[in-house]
Design a protein around this motif. Structure first.
Motif, PDB file in Angstrom:
ATOM      1  N   CYS A 144      11.976  -0.816   9.536  1.00  0.00           N
ATOM      2  CA  CYS A 144      12.924  -0.510   8.456  1.00  0.00           C
ATOM      3  C   CYS A 144      12.400  -0.932   7.096  1.00  0.00           C
ATOM      4  N   MET A 145      11.523  -1.914   7.055  1.00  0.00           N
ATOM      5  CA  MET A 145      10.927  -2.412   5.811  1.00  0.00           C
ATOM      6  C   MET A 145      11.976  -2.676   4.728  1.00  0.00           C
ATOM      7  N   GLY A 146      13.016  -3.353   5.132  1.00  0.00           N
ATOM      8  CA  GLY A 146      14.051  -3.732   4.182  1.00  0.00           C
ATOM      9  C   GLY A 146      15.229  -2.800   4.128  1.00  0.00           C
ATOM     10  N   GLY A 147      15.127  -1.645   4.798  1.00  0.00           N
ATOM     11  CA  GLY A 147      16.264  -0.741   4.861  1.00  0.00           C
ATOM     12  C   GLY A 147      16.617  -0.136   3.514  1.00  0.00           C
ATOM     13  N   CYS A 148      17.887   0.154   3.331  1.00  0.00           N
ATOM     14  CA  CYS A 148      18.367   0.875   2.151  1.00  0.00           C
ATOM     15  C   CYS A 148      18.443  -0.038   0.931  1.00  0.00           C
TER      16      CYS A 148
ATOM     17  N   ALA B 280      14.123   2.438 -13.587  1.00  0.00           N
ATOM     18  CA  ALA B 280      13.257   2.681 -12.424  1.00  0.00           C
ATOM     19  C   ALA B 280      12.700   1.386 -11.859  1.00  0.00           C
ATOM     20  N   LEU B 281      12.595   0.363 -12.679  1.00  0.00           N
ATOM     21  CA  LEU B 281      11.933  -0.857 -12.239  1.00  0.00           C
ATOM     22  C   LEU B 281      12.693  -1.556 -11.122  1.00  0.00           C
ATOM     23  N   LYS B 282      14.019  -1.462 -11.129  1.00  0.00           N
ATOM     24  CA  LYS B 282      14.757  -2.160 -10.077  1.00  0.00           C
ATOM     25  C   LYS B 282      14.441  -1.587  -8.700  1.00  0.00           C
ATOM     26  N   TRP B 283      14.101  -0.296  -8.671  1.00  0.00           N
ATOM     27  CA  TRP B 283      13.726   0.323  -7.400  1.00  0.00           C
ATOM     28  C   TRP B 283      12.294  -0.039  -7.031  1.00  0.00           C
ATOM     29  N   LEU B 284      11.401   0.056  -7.994  1.00  0.00           N
ATOM     30  CA  LEU B 284       9.996  -0.214  -7.720  1.00  0.00           C
ATOM     31  C   LEU B 284       9.733  -1.690  -7.477  1.00  0.00           C
ATOM     32  N   HIS B 285      10.649  -2.549  -7.931  1.00  0.00           N
ATOM     33  CA  HIS B 285      10.505  -3.983  -7.699  1.00  0.00           C
ATOM     34  C   HIS B 285      11.266  -4.450  -6.461  1.00  0.00           C
TER      35      HIS B 285
ATOM     36  N   ALA C   1       0.834  -1.204   0.000  1.00  0.00           N
ATOM     37  CA  ALA C   1       0.000   0.000   0.000  1.00  0.00           C
ATOM     38  C   ALA C   1       0.865   1.249   0.000  1.00  0.00           C
ATOM     39  N   GLY C   2       1.972   1.220   0.753  1.00  0.00           N
ATOM     40  CA  GLY C   2       2.858   2.382   0.817  1.00  0.00           C
ATOM     41  C   GLY C   2       3.561   2.658  -0.486  1.00  0.00           C
ATOM     42  N   THR C   3       4.036   1.619  -1.150  1.00  0.00           N
ATOM     43  CA  THR C   3       4.748   1.829  -2.417  1.00  0.00           C
ATOM     44  C   THR C   3       3.813   2.325  -3.511  1.00  0.00           C
ATOM     45  N   ALA C   4       2.560   1.915  -3.462  1.00  0.00           N
ATOM     46  CA  ALA C   4       1.614   2.264  -4.532  1.00  0.00           C
ATOM     47  C   ALA C   4       0.800   3.520  -4.240  1.00  0.00           C
TER      48      ALA C   4
ATOM     49  N   VAL D  83       6.123   4.799  -5.683  1.00  0.00           N
ATOM     50  CA  VAL D  83       5.826   5.069  -7.084  1.00  0.00           C
ATOM     51  C   VAL D  83       5.604   6.553  -7.346  1.00  0.00           C
ATOM     52  N   ASN D  84       5.112   7.303  -6.364  1.00  0.00           N
ATOM     53  CA  ASN D  84       4.770   8.700  -6.612  1.00  0.00           C
ATOM     54  C   ASN D  84       5.773   9.658  -5.984  1.00  0.00           C
ATOM     55  N   GLU D  85       7.028   9.257  -5.971  1.00  0.00           N
ATOM     56  CA  GLU D  85       8.088  10.131  -5.487  1.00  0.00           C
ATOM     57  C   GLU D  85       9.273  10.067  -6.446  1.00  0.00           C
ATOM     58  N   LEU D  86       9.909  11.218  -6.615  1.00  0.00           N
ATOM     59  CA  LEU D  86      11.017  11.329  -7.558  1.00  0.00           C
ATOM     60  C   LEU D  86      12.120  12.211  -6.981  1.00  0.00           C
TER      61      LEU D  86
END
Length: 461
Positions: free
Chosen positions: A405-409, A382-387, A92-95, A344-347
């Motif tokens: 942390c949800m996976g950290g850096c 961009a896909l490597k980040w969004l995936h 939900a957070g990523t989308a 997805v909605n941040e750049l």
């Protein structure tokens, strides 16, 4: 009372959460839960009754205590998949498109020459076309968002402070007219952050500033000199003293084997300048990497700490800072996503309108994912980040630190898989909760820290 009937209509078996940290101190038991971020204090004899209750044995555990532990997620249904809860939160957070976030590089150039810098910094200042395109992109977002968040970044963003002022005015006009919540922050080396500049930034609704001081003058001036080699410590500290009453300031102290033994002297200097209770100070771990772009950090690796080494240094640093009123006692709070890179909605917008997903990528032409002119159509980079998916990593799935942390850096995971992406909570969670509890108890006796603690529920019968 049994585990199957205590909470009324529920007949499910209950258990302690996998994200609980339980600390026993005297006649109390403190339970912190990472999934909710809450902490509850229970009398030790009552906690024993809770244990009997969860084991399905005869118990006198009170309904009030069980309710508080359930609300705080310390107690959950036995069949609840807590990883699935976190994964839904992450997806939900990523989308999420209700919020729009931009990190804007007003100047890729910098007036400093730090040997651990990860950027290549040509003298580029955000140009007029990029300003125009930024406003066009925001205009497209306004009908569908509820909030807009900006981070001013560099290089050194205050080399382009007129762009900050001009764009902020335009952002605020649009957001206020559309009843969109607006917030902003700045990451700056502090050399140009005079009181006058701080006041202008506050008028632009910049709500906080991060500044770096890497130790007392001798250490800092070696690690963060001007491009001409001249020192910077005194000017930065003077600016912090003058600006701290205008903007909330967090001072980051980057530590490695070359300077970590000198942090007490830095903290004492901050106290001597009247900054106790006025700024927050925290340690940062330097992680060097080589991406083949000629950044200074590519030759800096030998002095960096491993995560276990840094965990020990961090604990000592924070203890010293708290004793001087320069840090609060905190615990990680649950988050949905770790950073801009995976949302997805941040750049991240470069000075020439080029787009990145990660702060660490700024200036690296290999990591450009598009341009403001075609911001809706990023390239495959961009896909490597969004995936990025921490839930495919067994280390993350089994880690007690995951809710905070949800996976950290993601960047560190991609360039150097291991613990460089992780927070120290993974290693020192028990010590951190114990320190928090000690501070909470001291605060209850009137001898505690000046900074507010998390809401604490003390359950009595």
């Amino acid at each position: 009372m049994s585990a199957g009937t205590a909470l009324g209509a529920s007949t499910a078996r209950l258990r302690l959460s996998r994200y609980d940290v339980v600390v026993e101190r005297g006649d109390k038991v403190w339970v912190h839960n990472g999934l909710s971020g809450r902490i509850v204090a229970v009398a030790a004899d009552e906690w024993r009754e809770v244990g009997l209750f969860l084991a399905g044995e005869s118990s006198r555990a009170s309904t009030e205590i069980l309710r508080e532990l359930t609300v705080g997620r310390m107690i959950v249904a036995d069949d609840l998949d807590e990883l699935e809860v976190l994964e839904r939160r992450y997806r939900a957070g990523t989308a999420d498109r209700s919020s729009f976030g931009l990190t804007i590089v007003t100047s890729l150039g910098c007036n400093f020459d730090c040997p651990y810098c990860f950027q290549v910094k040509p003298s580029e200042v955000l140009d007029a076309e990029t300003e125009r395109l930024l406003l066009e992109v925001l205009d497209e977002q306004l009908p569908t968002i509820r909030q807009f968040e900006v981070t001013w970044y560099g290089g050194e963003p205050l080399l382009g402070k007129d762009r900050i002022y001009r764009l902020s005015e335009a952002f605020l006009e649009r957001c206020d007219a559309g009843h969109i919540a607006y917030s902003a922050s700045i990451v700056t080396n502090g050399y140009l952050l005079t009181r006058e500049t701080a006041e202008r930034l506050r008028a632009c609704r910049v709500g906080s500033a991060q500044i770096t001081l890497d130790g007392p003058p001798e250490s800092h001036d070696l690690m963060r000199p001007l491009k001409n080699g001249r020192p910077t410590f005194d000017a930065i500290l003077d600016n912090v003293v003058e600006s701290a009453s205008v903007l909330p300031i967090a001072i980051r102290v980057n530590l490695d084997a070359s300077n970590s033994g000198e942090h007490e002297r830095l903290l004492d200097l901050l106290v001597d300048r009247g900054l106790s209770g006025r700024v927050t100070v925290y340690p940062g771990r330097i992680v060097a990497y080589d991406e083949g772009i000629g950044a200074p950090s590519e030759s800096y690796r030998p002095t960096c700490y491993t995560l276990p080494e840094f965990a020990g240094v961090e604990r000592d640093f924070l203890a010293q800072a708290r004793a001087r009123g320069l840090a609060s006692t905190t615990l990680p709070q649950p988050i949905s996503t770790p950073c801009t890179a995976v949302r997805v909605n941040e750049l991240v917008v470069g000075a020439r309108g080029e787009l990145y997903k990660c702060w660490d990528s700024v200036g690296n032409h290999h990591e450009v994912v598009g341009h403001l002119r075609s911001w809706k159509d990023p390239n495959d980079r961009a896909l490597k980040w969004l995936h990025y998916d921490p839930f495919t990593d067994e280390g993350c799935r089994s880690c007690i630190a995951l809710p905070g942390c949800m996976g950290g850096c993601a960047h560190h995971q991609m360039i150097d898989p291991g613990d460089s992406k992780c927070s120290t909570y993974r290693l020192t969670y028990r010590q951190q909760v114990e320190e928090y509890v000690a501070a909470a108890e001291a605060a209850g006796s009137g001898a505690g820290p000046r900074h507010p603690l998390l809401p604490i529920v003390t359950v009595n019968t």
